[in-house]
Design an enzyme around this catalytic site. Structure first.
Site, PDB file in Angstrom:
ATOM      1  N   GLU A 313       0.957  -1.214   0.115  1.00  0.00           N
ATOM      2  CA  GLU A 313       0.223   0.119   0.128  1.00  0.00           C
ATOM      3  C   GLU A 313       1.105   1.314   0.144  1.00  0.00           C
ATOM      4  OE1 GLU A 313      -1.819   3.191   2.052  1.00  0.00           O
ATOM      5  OE2 GLU A 313      -2.323   1.384   3.484  1.00  0.00           O
ATOM      6  N   CYS A 347      -2.177   8.518   3.494  1.00  0.00           N
ATOM      7  CA  CYS A 347      -2.080   8.485   1.824  1.00  0.00           C
ATOM      8  C   CYS A 347      -3.293   8.486   1.121  1.00  0.00           C
ATOM      9  CB  CYS A 347      -1.480   6.730   2.002  1.00  0.00           C
ATOM     10  SG  CYS A 347      -2.582   5.580   2.816  1.00  0.00           S
TER      11      CYS A 347
END
Length: 543
Positions: A313, A347
């Protein structure tokens, strides 16, 4: 005597901790900007606590662990070396953790491998009992866990509590999913034959997690792995290790067997060799990582040497689009949630905000007024919603992006400055208007409290601008038009889409990106499948 000496400044703040942790008298300056620790000598106590951590007064001080955890034991580095953990608001040292390396990592991997057979042979229901107990302990201790997080990460306390609860949902969800790792029966292409597919745990998992969600990133990776029968060795960020170690302490209390959940900690200098050992050790069957795209690519390359499964990720650069038919109050609320959570250090933060020209001025005004009203400060102070950034280097990057934008014609509707009166880690929540694609912020993820507004005319233009990035983690847009909602959702090249929503993460839905934002999914039943291998069995019955 020490109290009298500093009495003109402020009263002493003191906490009494168990043997093995030094007691500290702590004095806060009248300006509330800095803390000044003064040691109090006490026999048998040797650890240093920061003023901020001491002021938090944990109900259970034993949750603040300063050792790594390998094979069911709290241990120091073989060398005895340690690394300081810093309070992000004050700059003080909270405590230390061991500075480990390759040797300790290998030992943790070997312990995980040795414990794997017994753990995977338990039924899913038996594993679920332990994981459920872990969840209950997390919820029972959520305030202490939040206080630890605020000290080491800088988040406002209310936001830290929110993360603890969010992270706990993954533990609860995967405790339930432990009983639901279903296989499949496939109609055979031959007579007197049966075809079945069963799912088996992939094996020992090595995970590396970031500093910005120091609790949820642990539970999101560990819970599904141990639920299906995999042991986990985790390396938390050296910037925020205490949240991870506290979770391990609670897992240990819940009855997690030795070797099933271990943690190695180390400095930024030693992290590459820890990561390399995790990626190249043949005993590790999977590597899971959340962090930068550059590091993810390196780990993927290293893991290829033993053909490991990887879950990554990585970077974001998320777009957020406000169409001219959007409810602007809903759009502002969603933008605030997406952009300014954790001071913009996530993020999935909206990095580029595209606003259709018909509502550009109205939306800009509403957003700037809302942002200007936010309180910035130390996370434990009442009303604070924006805390410090993780480091002075992070502040420098934010300031570089803002300075570049202003130099190229952008306008600061609010903010746009450092806040040195609060400390080196603080930057004012900012809204920039008149942004263009030539500015650094368009192509670089800022990771800070800056909302950058770009104007667009047509739907096609907005989608082209949004997709103009090598990343593809999350995207957002606001509209009342159902036809537009479906069309834009399909055309945006991102793994997660929020429609009229600024908060998209959930334990029941798959989290992950496309392109250079990574591989694999976390959460939901897809999360358990990431840690399983399907095994095809053909069984002849003509005998």
């Amino acid at each position: 005597r020490e109290t009298q000496r500093f009495a003109p400044r402020a009263p002493a703040i003191m906490i009494h901790l168990p043997t093995g942790i030094q007691r500290y008298s702590l004095f806060m300056s009248a300006s509330r900007r800095r803390f000044f620790p003064k040691p109090v000598v006490q026999r048998g106590l040797s650890r240093v606590m920061s003023a901020h951590a001491a002021a938090l007064k944990l109900d259970d001080p034993t949750l603040l662990r300063n050792q790594a955890f390998i094979n069911g034991q709290w241990v120091d580095a073989d060398s005895g070396a340690t690394v300081d953990v810093i309070d992000k608001a004050t700059g003080d040292i909270i405590n230390t953790v061991p500075d480990m390396g390759r040797t300790e990592t290998r030992r943790a991997i070997e312990a995980a491998t040795a414990s794997w057979d017994a753990w995977k042979e338990r039924t899913g229901k038996e594993r679920a009992v332990v994981i459920r107990k872990w969840y209950e302990l997390i919820r029972e201790n959520e305030m202490d866990l939040a206080r630890i997080m605020t000290a080491e990460c800088g988040k406002p306390l209310a936001e830290s509590v929110g993360e603890i609860r969010y992270g706990a949902t993954f533990v609860e969800w995967f405790a339930e999913e432990a009983k639901r790792s279903y296989g499949e029966w496939i109609p055979s292409d031959r007579r007197a034959n049966h075809i079945v597919v069963i799912k088996q745990p992939i094996g020992p998992v090595a995970a590396i997690t970031p500093w910005n969600f120091p609790s949820a990133m642990i539970t999101r990776k560990v819970s599904p792995a141990i639920a299906v029968g995999c042991p986990v060795i985790i390396k938390p960020s050296e910037l925020t290790p205490y949240s991870c170690l506290a979770l391990i302490e609670l897992a240990n209390r819940a009855g997690m067997p030795p070797g099933i959940f271990s943690a190695v900690v180390g400095s930024a200098k030693n992290t590459p060799e820890i990561g390399e050992e995790m990626c190249t050790n043949a005993l590790v069957r999977k590597v899971a990582f959340t962090g930068s795209t550059a590091v993810g690519k390196l780990l993927m390359k290293q893991a290829s040497s033993t053909v490991k499964k990887v879950a990554l990720e990585l970077g974001g650069n998320a777009p957020l689009i406000v169409f001219d038919d959007a409810d602007l109050d809903v759009a502002v609320k969603g933008t605030m949630a997406s952009k300014f959570r954790n001071a913009g250090q996530t993020c999935v933060c909206a990095n580029r905000i595209f606003v259709q020209e018909g509502v550009y001025e109205a939306f800009s005004k509403k957003l700037a007024e809302t942002v200007a009203a936010m309180k910035t400060g130390i996370g434990t102070e009442e009303g604070v919603v924006i805390g410090p950034l993780v480091s002075s280097r992070a502040v420098d990057k934010v300031d570089r992006h803002v300075t570049d934008a202003l130099a190229k014609g952008a306008r600061a509707l609010t903010g746009g400055t450092r806040l040195p009166e609060l400390g080196d880690g603080f930057y004012a929540p900012t809204v920039l208007a008149d942004m263009t694609s030539e500015m650094q912020l368009f192509s670089e993820e800022t990771f800070g409290p800056v909302a950058a507004l770009f104007k667009f005319k047509t739907d096609t233009e907005a989608i082209q601008l949004a997709n103009d990035t090598p990343y593809g983690l999350a995207g957002y847009f606001f509209t009342k038009d159902l036809k537009r909602a479906w069309r834009v959702s399909e055309e945006l090249d991102f793994g997660i889409i929020g429609v009229n929503e600024g908060i998209i993460s959930s334990e029941v839905a798959p989290f992950g990106g496309v392109k250079e934002s990574g591989l694999g999914r976390e959460g939901s039943h897809y999360g358990t499948e990431e840690f399983c291998e399907p095994k095809y069995i053909r069984m002849g019955i003509d005998y």
